[in-house]
Design an enzyme around this catalytic site. Structure first.
Site, PDB file in Angstrom:
ATOM      1  N   LYS A   1       0.411  -0.990  -0.188  1.00 23.85           N
ATOM      2  CA  LYS A   1      -0.140   0.265   0.097  1.00 23.85           C
ATOM      3  C   LYS A   1       0.922   1.226  -0.086  1.00 23.85           C
ATOM      4  O   LYS A   1       2.288   1.201  -0.456  1.00 23.85           O
ATOM      5  CB  LYS A   1      -0.889   0.540   1.209  1.00 23.85           C
ATOM      6  CG  LYS A   1      -2.515  -1.589   1.188  1.00 23.85           C
ATOM      7  CD  LYS A   1      -2.881  -2.135  -0.177  1.00 23.85           C
ATOM      8  CE  LYS A   1      -3.397  -2.656   0.141  1.00 23.85           C
ATOM      9  NZ  LYS A   1      -4.552  -3.169   0.849  1.00 23.85           N
TER      10      LYS A   1
HETATM   11  C1  PLP Z   1      -5.528  -3.809   0.598  1.00 26.45           C
HETATM   12  C2  PLP Z   1      -7.047  -3.972   1.178  1.00 26.45           C
HETATM   13  C3  PLP Z   1      -8.339  -4.280   2.185  1.00 26.45           C
HETATM   14  C4  PLP Z   1      -7.355  -4.718   3.204  1.00 26.45           C
HETATM   15  O1  PLP Z   1      -6.044  -4.109   3.755  1.00 26.45           O
HETATM   16  P1  PLP Z   1      -5.428  -5.204   4.909  1.00 26.45           P
HETATM   17  O2  PLP Z   1      -4.264  -4.498   5.516  1.00 26.45           O
HETATM   18  O3  PLP Z   1      -4.224  -6.007   3.867  1.00 26.45           O
HETATM   19  O4  PLP Z   1      -5.685  -6.162   5.738  1.00 26.45           O
HETATM   20  C5  PLP Z   1      -8.678  -4.040   1.943  1.00 26.45           C
HETATM   21  N1  PLP Z   1      -9.816  -2.530   1.033  1.00 26.45           N
HETATM   22  C6  PLP Z   1      -8.948  -2.938  -0.024  1.00 26.45           C
HETATM   23  C7  PLP Z   1      -9.879  -1.918  -1.050  1.00 26.45           C
HETATM   24  C8  PLP Z   1      -8.092  -3.521  -0.184  1.00 26.45           C
HETATM   25  O5  PLP Z   1      -6.983  -2.743  -0.725  1.00 26.45           O
END
Ligand code: PLP
Length: 375
Positions: free
Chosen positions: A180
């Site tokens: 991210k």
């Molecule tokens: C990555 C992601 C999540 C979940 O996040 P995690 O930290 O992996 O639990 C939720 N929604 C979207 C759109 C994502 O890309």
């Protein structure tokens, strides 16, 4: 293989984590408060509640919104399953509404058509980092007496009409997974301007515990006393990871700037290819490009994907429509329900997009992509 996403860790990040490890607090200490204050400042709201993942953030946000069995949540299918799964775990019925073909983001008109008297939350996702049409969804929420949740797992650092993502919805959730826009290894946060929603989020992430004596039912029990007033979980982000997050946040603007450069280079090199569509951002949106979702002809997507992987480019596809997952299929959700999202999925390939891509990496992705599409 060049990955599609990757963290950027520098010596200051490592020093911050080391300092936290040597401190008295591995968890529930001052680094958590520092990180939450920095996240809230960045979001432009008063409250940030750190948690252990983006999934935990969604679970906490829906719990704070008061989701319970019988409620409905309207959301987009063009997302990771967690956006819907966390509401389903609280007993909500998930109602998928279709997306805007230009951005892949929840279409406010489709969302409105999906609202019933049982809808409690409308949840948009800032797909690829492009902010959802928050003014339209906020207006819908106000008119229908709902809460508007923005899953900003892709979009910390994005702005819409000069306002930061985090200040656009009743509840906004971030993910700090390594791919991210910034990372705490695993981690996430809920941000909100609403004190009551923040208090409920805080309770849910910490067992529903009440330590404030003025709020306790039997405060004279003794100095050891604490009370559980509602059921909750342990979603506490440790100090060690919070320290990493605070350090990463100081470089968020630089990360966003590099992502924008990569986006521009891809756009310029690929925008003229036949049958290929480059990602679009509406007027007023300044996205932190988490993904670079290229769209290619559906009937050639698999061949282009395989060719890129064979050339060492670790492309990805984001996302299969959420209701195609067997867990939804088994509940009776049918393919064909959101044709625009399905068309988006069938044509999508995510090219590598992360701040430490070098210019040479970008050139090799471009050359490989042009070759794969036959240009
Ligand atoms: C990555 C992601 C999540 C979940 O996040 P995690 O930290 O992996 O639990 C939720 N929604 C979207 C759109 C994502 O890309």
């Amino acid at each position: 293989m060049l990955p599609y996403g990757r963290q950027s860790i520098d010596p200051e990040d490592i020093a911050a984590v080391e300092a936290a490890l040597r401190s008295d607090w591995l968890t529930t200490g001052p680094e958590v408060d520092r990180f939450e204050a920095a996240v809230a400042a960045r979001a432009g709201v008063d409250h940030a509640v750190s948690v252990t993942s983006g999934t935990a953030a969604l679970h906490v946000a829906y719990a704070a919104a008061g989701i319970e069995p019988g409620d409905e949540v309207v959301t987009t299918p063009l997302t990771f399953a967690a956006t819907a799964a966390t509401a389903a775990l609280l007993g909500a019925k998930i109602v998928f509404a279709d997306v805007d073909p230009a951005t892949g983001n929840l279409d406010p008109a489709a969302a409105e058509a999906a609202v019933t008297s049982r809808t409690r939350v409308v949840a948009g996702v800032d797909y690829a980092g492009v902010p959802v049409d928050a003014p339209a969804l906020q207006d819908l929420a106000a008119r229908k007496d709902l809460l508007f949740l923005e899953d900003a797992a892709h979009s910390i650092g994005s702005t819409l009409d000069g306002k930061p993502v985090g200040s656009l919805a009743d509840l906004t959730t971030y993910s700090f997974f390594p791919t991210k826009n910034l990372t705490t290894a695993e981690g996430g946060a809920v941000v909100t301007a609403d004190e009551e929603l923040a208090a409920r989020a805080r309770a849910f992430k910490n067992h529903g515990l009440v330590r404030d004596r003025s709020l306790q039912r039997t405060p004279d029990e003794g100095p050891w006393h604490q009370e559980v007033h509602s059921f909750g979980l342990n979603y506490r982000l440790p100090d060690v990871l919070s320290a990493l997050g605070t350090s990463q946040l100081t470089r968020l603007d630089a990360f966003v700037a590099r992502r924008a450069e990569v986006k521009k280079a891809y756009d310029e090199a690929l925008g003229d290819l036949d049958g290929v569509e480059i990602p679009f951002a509406p007027e007023g949106a300044a996205p932190a490009w988490h993904l670079y979702p290229l769209r290619v002809p559906a009937e050639r997507r698999r061949a282009i994907f395989d060719s890129l992987r064979e050339q060492g480019i670790g492309v990805q596809v984001n996302y299969i429509p959420a209701y195609w997952h067997p867990v939804f299929e088994d509940l009776g959700y049918q393919r064909g329900m959101c044709p625009v999202a399905e068309d988006y999925y069938r044509r999508e390939i995510s090219l590598p997009m992360f701040p430490s891509l070098t210019d040479a990496d970008v050139e090799s992705v471009i050359a490989a992509t042009r070759k794969a599409v036959g240009a």
